[in-house]
Write an enzyme that holds these catalytic residues in place. Sequence first.
Site, PDB file in Angstrom:
ATOM      1  N   GLU A 205      -9.407 -11.806  60.691  1.00 38.23           N
ATOM      2  CA  GLU A 205     -10.427 -12.139  61.903  1.00 38.23           C
ATOM      3  C   GLU A 205      -9.715 -13.161  63.497  1.00 38.23           C
ATOM      4  O   GLU A 205     -10.180 -14.342  63.362  1.00 38.23           O
ATOM      5  CB  GLU A 205     -11.602 -12.738  61.028  1.00 38.23           C
ATOM      6  CG  GLU A 205     -12.666 -12.413  60.291  1.00 38.23           C
ATOM      7  CD  GLU A 205     -13.635 -12.435  60.020  1.00 38.23           C
ATOM      8  OE1 GLU A 205     -13.440 -13.970  59.936  1.00 38.23           O
ATOM      9  OE2 GLU A 205     -14.499 -11.840  59.362  1.00 38.23           O
ATOM     10  N   GLU A 294     -15.404  -5.962  56.844  1.00 43.91           N
ATOM     11  CA  GLU A 294     -16.014  -6.794  55.776  1.00 43.91           C
ATOM     12  C   GLU A 294     -17.556  -6.593  56.481  1.00 43.91           C
ATOM     13  O   GLU A 294     -18.196  -6.940  56.837  1.00 43.91           O
ATOM     14  CB  GLU A 294     -15.964  -7.728  56.261  1.00 43.91           C
ATOM     15  CG  GLU A 294     -14.222  -8.059  56.031  1.00 43.91           C
ATOM     16  CD  GLU A 294     -13.663  -9.422  55.863  1.00 43.91           C
ATOM     17  OE1 GLU A 294     -14.691 -10.193  55.437  1.00 43.91           O
ATOM     18  OE2 GLU A 294     -12.174  -9.940  56.082  1.00 43.91           O
TER      19      GLU A 294
HETATM   20  C1  GAL Z   1     -14.678 -13.826  56.301  1.00 46.56           C
HETATM   21  C2  GAL Z   1     -13.384 -14.158  56.419  1.00 46.56           C
HETATM   22  C3  GAL Z   1     -13.146 -13.969  55.219  1.00 46.56           C
HETATM   23  C4  GAL Z   1     -14.044 -14.271  53.765  1.00 46.56           C
HETATM   24  C5  GAL Z   1     -15.425 -14.444  54.205  1.00 46.56           C
HETATM   25  C6  GAL Z   1     -16.562 -14.991  54.086  1.00 46.56           C
HETATM   26  O1  GAL Z   1     -14.570 -14.361  57.656  1.00 46.56           O
HETATM   27  O2  GAL Z   1     -12.565 -13.129  56.578  1.00 46.56           O
HETATM   28  O3  GAL Z   1     -12.000 -13.579  54.037  1.00 46.56           O
HETATM   29  O4  GAL Z   1     -13.567 -15.904  54.677  1.00 46.56           O
HETATM   30  O5  GAL Z   1     -15.885 -14.885  56.060  1.00 46.56           O
HETATM   31  O6  GAL Z   1     -17.155 -15.177  52.812  1.00 46.56           O
END
Ligand code: GAL
Length: 981
Positions: A205, A294
């Site tokens: 990110e 994700e």
């Molecule tokens: C995303 C990030 C993850 C984790 C998630 C929230 O933005 O890439 O590592 O932090 O949010 O659980």
Amino acid sequence: MFQKGILTVVVIFFINVVLSLTATNTTSKVTWDKYSLLINGERKFIFSGEFHVRSCLQRSLHKTASFTLSFPQYFRLPSPDLWRDVFQKMKALGFNTVSLYFSWAYHSSMQDDYDFEGIRDIEQCLRMAQEAGLYVIARPGPYINAEVDNGGFPGWLVNMKSKARQNNEEYEANWKEYFSAINPYIEKQQIDQGGPIILYQIENEYTYNVDANYMQALEEKVRADGIVVPTTFNDAATLRNFANGKGSVDVYGFDSYPVGFDCSNPDSWPLKTPKIFRLFHQVTNPSEPLAIYEFQGGAFDPWGGPGYGSCQQLVNERFAKVFYKNNYAHGATIHNLYMAYGGTTWGDMAEPTVYTSYDYGASISEPRMMTAKAYEVKLQATFINTVKPFTSTDHCTAFSTNLAILVDSLQDPNTKTQFYIAQHLIASSLSVSNFNIFISTEDGRYSIPAKKGTYLTLDGRDSKIITAYYDFGSQHLVYSTSEIFTHIVQDSRDVLLVYAYEGHAGEIALKYPSGDANLTCSSFDVTSDYNNNVLQVNYHHPDGTNPICISSPNKDLLVLVAGYESATKWWAPEIAPDERVLISGPYLVRNASVIGSTLSLYGDIDQDTNIEIVASESINTITWNDQTLQLRNTSYGTWTSFIPGPSADITLTDLSKASWQYISASPETQLSFDDSDWMNANHTSTNSPYKPTTYPVLYGDEYGYHYGSLWFRGTFDDSDSVTNIMITASTGTGGAWIAWLNGEYLGGETTPTGTFAIDKTILNANGKNVLALLAWTTGHEEDGAADDTYKQPRGFTDVSLIGLKPDGIEWKVQGNLNGEDIVDKIRGPYNEGGLYGERMGWHLPGYPDSQWEKVSVPDDRNRTGLSWYRTTFNLDIPENYDVPIGVRFEDNTSKRYRAVLFVNGWKLGKYANDLGPQRLFYIPEGILNHNGPNTLSIGVVPLDNSTSFGKVSLEAYGTLLSSKGVTTLVNSPGYDPATRF
Ligand code: GAL
């Protein structure tokens, strides 16, 4: 304005098309194009280069490939044999890929020092993933976020002068050191070397304050280190970072968390599911698969939050149904759930917004148990794995008779199979809606369901995938308003398993041109109609699963019609590629295999379970965990049997009756305490961008102490002139600090600042005075915005003794024993902080505590200062049982105290009695000896002057008869006086 926008989109689209023509692949084992990943040269679905489909108004560019999920965090489960258990569960749920974060900090307590052994053995982890049948997306950072301390940066990086996540010499030297250490392990486990790794993510990110030179440098290093699989990047949202241009990766994607992270409103959904993905993909990277690296698989919960039960509710199976299916409707074919298994942020691994449990409300819970969402995910994943055309489709428009319903239509250009994905236009709607949809396939045009007086039904927060024009086995499905779970071939017939919520009407239409298809069995209310070569069967979904047998001239068909609850109990393990058997009932079916005429099933059982099996008639023996099952035939050609549930009487030691050893644990507060071997805290400047108000610098990191509790002792002589002491601490959200002067308690605070009026009588006008400060920290911030937020100090930014000249005090600092050169290399950098008991090894098995005071817990005596308690207990969990166990704290929550919980020397819990919400701490088997002695050691840190200590008990999360296999004990070294000084 609007037209200009369109023009820009069109121009970008064509630029992307041109760029895509020049895309090259680095390894021939994993390639991609606008449709999908191709693994080992094999595209699961062939797209014709050119196509035109009736009713398709818009051409979308999607494809197939991985249905992936995150078990990102071996570092959140410090018991390697349980990695295998989790991987097998994922595979059983239908996933084919796992996405794995690697944490820089977990492997490096000190610069130039890296550890990949024991619980840090990432090669073993990768091998286990592969043995379970999973591909891996490797995500080594260097920055990972992940709700871990420093977002995964090692403690020692905090002292770096230069900005992290930017292109500068100092940071580059550091991340290169890490990449040089970790990449050889990743390189060896790539698919072209026979390993499971198919993709490699660059950064995480990296979306704000970006420096393309840095991304470019990372990629060049990765390639130089021999990484040949495609590189990927997860943009924080649909923002186009590194999709093209300098620093761009091979297969760009984005992350999406549509319900956010406030679990205290667990029923609050946005009005709409995301609507931008398809268009965004078309204008951003149409030559690559649509990748969501994700997607929301749960949510994290803060100190004092509502607890993970609420996160489970916020991101429940309904959410999975509606939002995941919406992603498929947009063409996502790389779809990674963050998280599918969360685990435990043990030791001092957490960053301040999370506590020890990282259950995450994920599909598989922290103690590795199945949830309702796991079963929903299984329904979806099994469908995707079975119904191949679903993963190579173009988008079309479709219409329903109800304006409240949105229908996306997809069509595979090759087979012409169609899918209609229906959802409520208002995603959060709780209304039940009935509707028909108009479909137009090669079979003709239909308004479905065709039966008068029946409808397709969507409950509130429900979504369905309706399949049409689909060939399976020897059948041709015209359409089914029931959702498909899977289908198999059972010798002389095909078997199709469909489901919907109980009571919903279902209609299946099958083509039988010769016309003599008959219903030969059905134990419930089924009607049929034969018209224009199409047999239409109507029913309502029952409680349970009911059969409909159709005999036809081509091949017979058994349709198993399930209600939703019953559907979630079916498993369809593969016995050979694309060859499955069906089993209903068990809590978990890990795998199935056929040798000769024996079908061997392995799985887990939580209760007495009636099972049903659909498999070839050539099978004459079926075993469950190597026990032969007594089989009964059903009237419609399946078997039933019975598996007895767990019967062992599992009693856990009652710790309120156990003998405990007690010792007072904060000698540092005392005037007489000898701190001569402590480090001087005398820095008058700092690299930290967060400058203190008073000097010397009282930050733990400054002196090499990065984790857990910190002590500072300030000595000033011959003064009774101090009237007030004003202190500002920086301990992290949920943190606390306590001050003592000459052994007298001044106060314990949960807010950053505190002012104490000093009573002259506690000062020594002629002699030494000592101000002792304890910081109870909750970890370092992350660095999500790449602005060095992770460098926020832990310690004290302002200590002003009013009445004393500013340089009239000398400071000493103490943290974990030996700082960065940690003493306990096995348990690693996160395990110990600076509490006296931690430094002395009171948490370790075998510490000689016999001279301590014998007490019982709860300990009702009010004690001042810190306390330490130790006890031992035995466990005797029978073979083949999986009984996840935790330690529960119970006390009146008005009592302000914190505690560290150690089991067999491992810090498995940071407890805040005054804050919660976590009161039950999971202790993974392997760390916990399930067949032998265990040492429990608890350090209690009262924030008030004195406090009693509440109840501690052992608790089982569940009892399973399990095929997970033996969990070997994790190396847990005991107390060694030679290392504790
Ligand atoms: C995303 C990030 C993850 C984790 C998630 C929230 O933005 O890439 O590592 O932090 O949010 O659980």
